[in-house]
Design a protein around this motif. Sequence first.
Motif, PDB file in Angstrom:
ATOM      1  N   LEU A 195      49.158  42.607  19.519  1.00 42.87           N
ATOM      2  CA  LEU A 195      48.007  43.405  19.922  1.00 42.87           C
ATOM      3  C   LEU A 195      48.212  44.096  21.268  1.00 42.87           C
ATOM      4  N   LEU A 196      48.634  43.350  22.300  1.00 41.18           N
ATOM      5  CA  LEU A 196      48.713  43.922  23.638  1.00 41.18           C
ATOM      6  C   LEU A 196      49.710  45.078  23.753  1.00 41.18           C
ATOM      7  N   PRO A 197      50.915  44.977  23.170  1.00 43.94           N
ATOM      8  CA  PRO A 197      51.806  46.144  23.235  1.00 43.94           C
ATOM      9  C   PRO A 197      51.192  47.389  22.611  1.00 43.94           C
ATOM     10  N   PHE A 198      50.476  47.229  21.484  1.00 44.05           N
ATOM     11  CA  PHE A 198      49.836  48.384  20.854  1.00 44.05           C
ATOM     12  C   PHE A 198      48.695  48.920  21.715  1.00 44.05           C
ATOM     13  N   LEU A 223      56.613  47.142  29.677  1.00 42.85           N
ATOM     14  CA  LEU A 223      57.317  45.938  30.142  1.00 42.85           C
ATOM     15  C   LEU A 223      56.301  44.888  30.568  1.00 42.85           C
ATOM     16  N   LEU A 224      55.296  45.301  31.302  1.00 42.93           N
ATOM     17  CA  LEU A 224      54.254  44.374  31.759  1.00 42.93           C
ATOM     18  C   LEU A 224      53.505  43.770  30.579  1.00 42.93           C
ATOM     19  N   ALA A 225      53.119  44.602  29.606  1.00 39.50           N
ATOM     20  CA  ALA A 225      52.373  44.119  28.447  1.00 39.50           C
ATOM     21  C   ALA A 225      53.181  43.119  27.635  1.00 39.50           C
ATOM     22  N   ALA A 226      54.506  43.296  27.613  1.00 41.30           N
ATOM     23  CA  ALA A 226      55.370  42.409  26.826  1.00 41.30           C
ATOM     24  C   ALA A 226      55.729  41.125  27.559  1.00 41.30           C
ATOM     25  N   SER A 227      55.419  41.056  28.852  1.00 40.06           N
ATOM     26  CA  SER A 227      55.741  39.863  29.632  1.00 40.06           C
ATOM     27  C   SER A 227      54.787  38.726  29.256  1.00 40.06           C
ATOM     28  N   PRO A 228      55.289  37.513  29.175  1.00 43.55           N
ATOM     29  CA  PRO A 228      54.429  36.377  28.799  1.00 43.55           C
ATOM     30  C   PRO A 228      53.460  36.016  29.910  1.00 43.55           C
ATOM     31  N   SER A 271      57.057  32.032  26.735  1.00 48.98           N
ATOM     32  CA  SER A 271      58.265  32.254  27.527  1.00 48.98           C
ATOM     33  C   SER A 271      59.516  32.210  26.658  1.00 48.98           C
ATOM     34  N   VAL A 272      59.526  31.323  25.672  1.00 47.73           N
ATOM     35  CA  VAL A 272      60.683  31.240  24.755  1.00 47.73           C
ATOM     36  C   VAL A 272      60.745  32.500  23.884  1.00 47.73           C
ATOM     37  N   LEU A 273      59.615  32.886  23.306  1.00 53.56           N
ATOM     38  CA  LEU A 273      59.595  34.049  22.423  1.00 53.56           C
ATOM     39  C   LEU A 273      59.900  35.342  23.169  1.00 53.56           C
ATOM     40  N   ALA A 274      59.553  35.405  24.459  1.00 49.54           N
ATOM     41  CA  ALA A 274      59.756  36.623  25.238  1.00 49.54           C
ATOM     42  C   ALA A 274      61.223  36.994  25.353  1.00 49.54           C
ATOM     43  N   VAL A 275      62.106  36.018  25.212  1.00 46.30           N
ATOM     44  CA  VAL A 275      63.537  36.308  25.262  1.00 46.30           C
ATOM     45  C   VAL A 275      63.915  37.336  24.207  1.00 46.30           C
ATOM     46  N   VAL A 276      63.223  37.313  23.065  1.00 46.15           N
ATOM     47  CA  VAL A 276      63.487  38.261  21.984  1.00 46.15           C
ATOM     48  C   VAL A 276      62.527  39.443  22.031  1.00 46.15           C
ATOM     49  N   THR A 277      61.233  39.150  22.200  1.00 43.56           N
ATOM     50  CA  THR A 277      60.226  40.204  22.061  1.00 43.56           C
ATOM     51  C   THR A 277      60.223  41.175  23.237  1.00 43.56           C
ATOM     52  N   LEU A 278      60.459  40.692  24.454  1.00 47.22           N
ATOM     53  CA  LEU A 278      60.389  41.565  25.620  1.00 47.22           C
ATOM     54  C   LEU A 278      61.460  42.660  25.594  1.00 47.22           C
ATOM     55  N   HIS A 317      49.624  38.238  33.107  1.00 47.22           N
ATOM     56  CA  HIS A 317      51.038  38.346  32.756  1.00 47.22           C
ATOM     57  C   HIS A 317      51.943  37.891  33.895  1.00 47.22           C
ATOM     58  N   ASN A 318      53.178  37.581  33.548  1.00 49.84           N
ATOM     59  CA  ASN A 318      54.181  37.094  34.497  1.00 49.84           C
ATOM     60  C   ASN A 318      54.751  38.288  35.262  1.00 49.84           C
ATOM     61  N   THR A 319      54.099  38.647  36.375  1.00 43.84           N
ATOM     62  CA  THR A 319      54.521  39.821  37.139  1.00 43.84           C
ATOM     63  C   THR A 319      55.877  39.611  37.804  1.00 43.84           C
ATOM     64  N   SER A 320      56.210  38.378  38.158  1.00 44.28           N
ATOM     65  CA  SER A 320      57.520  38.131  38.763  1.00 44.28           C
ATOM     66  C   SER A 320      58.642  38.447  37.785  1.00 44.28           C
ATOM     67  N   LEU A 321      58.438  38.139  36.503  1.00 46.95           N
ATOM     68  CA  LEU A 321      59.435  38.464  35.486  1.00 46.95           C
ATOM     69  C   LEU A 321      59.533  39.976  35.308  1.00 46.95           C
ATOM     70  N   ALA A 322      58.382  40.647  35.213  1.00 44.89           N
ATOM     71  CA  ALA A 322      58.389  42.103  35.041  1.00 44.89           C
ATOM     72  C   ALA A 322      59.045  42.799  36.226  1.00 44.89           C
ATOM     73  N   LEU A 323      58.753  42.333  37.438  1.00 41.86           N
ATOM     74  CA  LEU A 323      59.352  42.923  38.632  1.00 41.86           C
ATOM     75  C   LEU A 323      60.859  42.707  38.663  1.00 41.86           C
TER      76      LEU A 323
END
Length: 298
Positions: free
Chosen positions: A50-53, A74-79, A106-113, A241-247
């Motif tokens: 939903l969020l990416p769309f 990138l931000l929307a896809a971050s866990p 966090s595990v799924l984000a490895v693929v989805t992000l 969302h995990n802004t540190s990951l997105a940054l």
Amino acid sequence: MDSPLVTVLLPLVLAVVMFGLGMSLTVADFRRVADYPRTVAVALGCQLVLLPFVCFGLVEAFGLAAAPAVGMMLLAASPGGTMANVYSHLFGGDVALNITLTAINSVLAVVTLPLVVNLAIDHFDPAGSGDSVGLQFTKTVQVFALILVPVAVGMWVRARREAFALRAERPVKVLCLTILAVIIVAALLAERGNVGEYTVEVGPVAALLSVVSLAAGYGAARVSRAGHAQSVAACFEIGMHNTSLALTIALSPSLLDSTEMAVPAAVYGILMYFTAGAAGLLLRRVGERQKSGARGGG
């Protein structure tokens, strides 16, 4: 933005954040999915689909330039980040469910992000030449290392030294938040010539994404017949969302290497504390009314 702040400190901060998350996790947290299968499925559906769309629709509606548009995706896809757990605790959420959702996300984000980011780069083409490389396989491995390795180490420490892990949890969060605030300011200063324009351009989209994310998390959980506490957990997990990951991904020279793509995460990283705080106060009132109604009905 090839500086020690980005090449060394930012990945280190993310590693510490994910290590701290790992120290809050046990194997039982992953097994807890069986306790709330419907809520977990709905929350993950909101986060991954939903969020990416929704973000894509907002980006298109506001006509963002290419680089900020990719940064928003990138931000929307971050866990969800660790602050989701903190806000859930403050405002009456089911923290155990929060931790479970954060771990799985966090595990799924490895693929989805990387998938979402690469699709966004292909669509918006920030280079203007059609040859942007995005997050290739080798870079995806780096994302994997950034997310999962520190979490695994943190879980190992928790299993072997539980007392130390519990004592260290709060200081680690405070340290990471402080350093992350410095990095956000540095990212904005690096684009200080354009920061006013970027804030005006990205701010409304980031604010709307935050509000929609929070509302979707709570609303979808309620539709799935989750209780109020579980819905509050979903609200903050989907909405923060995990802004540190997105940054890290946006600024790292070995990943996207774009300060412009980092601006949405930096702006959102400031706004989300206000929108999430407002949502928390509102949800606290909702919870109090439900308790009063239950007592009155009893």
